[in-house]
Design a protein around this motif. Structure first.
Motif, short mmCIF file in Angstrom:
data_model
loop_
_atom_site.label_atom_id
_atom_site.label_comp_id
_atom_site.label_asym_id
_atom_site.label_seq_id
_atom_site.Cartn_x
_atom_site.Cartn_y
_atom_site.Cartn_z
N ALA A 5 0.82 -1.21 0.00
CA ALA A 5 0.00 0.00 0.00
C ALA A 5 0.85 1.26 0.00
O ALA A 5 0.44 2.29 -0.53
N THR A 6 2.03 1.22 0.58
CA THR A 6 2.87 2.41 0.67
C THR A 6 3.89 2.51 -0.45
O THR A 6 4.44 3.56 -0.68
N GLN A 7 4.15 1.42 -1.15
CA GLN A 7 5.13 1.43 -2.23
C GLN A 7 4.43 1.81 -3.54
O GLN A 7 3.40 1.26 -3.87
N PRO A 8 5.00 2.77 -4.27
CA PRO A 8 4.37 3.16 -5.54
C PRO A 8 4.48 2.02 -6.57
O PRO A 8 5.37 1.18 -6.48
N ALA A 9 3.58 2.02 -7.53
CA ALA A 9 3.63 1.02 -8.61
C ALA A 9 4.71 1.39 -9.61
O ALA A 9 5.26 0.54 -10.28
N ALA A 10 5.00 2.69 -9.71
CA ALA A 10 6.01 3.18 -10.64
C ALA A 10 6.51 4.54 -10.18
O ALA A 10 5.83 5.24 -9.44
N TYR A 11 7.71 4.88 -10.60
CA TYR A 11 8.34 6.15 -10.26
C TYR A 11 8.40 7.05 -11.49
O TYR A 11 8.64 6.57 -12.59
N SER A 12 8.24 8.34 -11.28
CA SER A 12 8.54 9.28 -12.35
C SER A 12 10.07 9.34 -12.45
O SER A 12 10.78 8.87 -11.55
N ILE A 13 10.57 9.93 -13.51
CA ILE A 13 12.02 10.08 -13.65
C ILE A 13 12.57 10.88 -12.47
O ILE A 13 13.57 10.49 -11.87
N TYR B 158 17.87 7.76 -5.90
CA TYR B 158 19.28 7.36 -6.02
C TYR B 158 20.26 8.53 -5.93
O TYR B 158 21.46 8.34 -6.08
N GLY B 159 19.74 9.73 -5.69
CA GLY B 159 20.60 10.89 -5.51
C GLY B 159 21.36 11.31 -6.76
O GLY B 159 22.51 11.72 -6.67
N ILE B 160 20.70 11.18 -7.91
CA ILE B 160 21.34 11.60 -9.16
C ILE B 160 20.47 12.65 -9.84
O ILE B 160 19.29 12.79 -9.53
N CYS B 161 21.03 13.39 -10.77
CA CYS B 161 20.26 14.39 -11.50
C CYS B 161 19.68 13.77 -12.77
O CYS B 161 20.10 12.70 -13.21
#
Length: 67
Positions: free
Chosen positions: A8-16, A23-26
Motif C-alpha cells: 500500500a505504501t510502495q508506488p507502482a512506478a516512479y517518475s524520472i 538514487y541521488g542523481i540528477c
C-alpha cells in the motif's frame, strides 16, 4: 510491517524525478545512463514516462552484479 502495508505504501512506478531523487542523481545523469544503455526500462503512458518497481529492482540487481 505486513506485506499488505508495504504494497500500500510502495508506488507502482516512479517518475524520472522520483527515481533520480531515490538514487541521488540528477536527470542529466539518468539520460546519460539511458543513452549508454545502463538505465532502467521505462514505460510510456501517453506523455508520462515511468519506471516500474520491477524495472527498478531489475536495474538495481544488474548494477550490483556489474559493480
Amino acid at each position: 510491517m505486513t506485506d499488505q502495508t508495504n504494497a500500500a505504501t510502495q508506488p507502482a512506478a516512479y517518475s524520472i524525478d522520483e527515481w533520480c531523487r531515490r538514487y541521488g542523481i540528477c536527470r542529466a545523469t539518468f539520460y546519460n545512463m539511458q543513452k549508454a544503455g545502463r538505465a532502467p526500462r521505462t514505460i510510456k503512458l501517453n506523455k508520462l514516462v515511468r519506471i516500474s518497481v520491477e524495472a527498478d529492482q531489475e536495474w538495481r540487481k544488474a548494477s550490483e552484479v556489474a559493480a
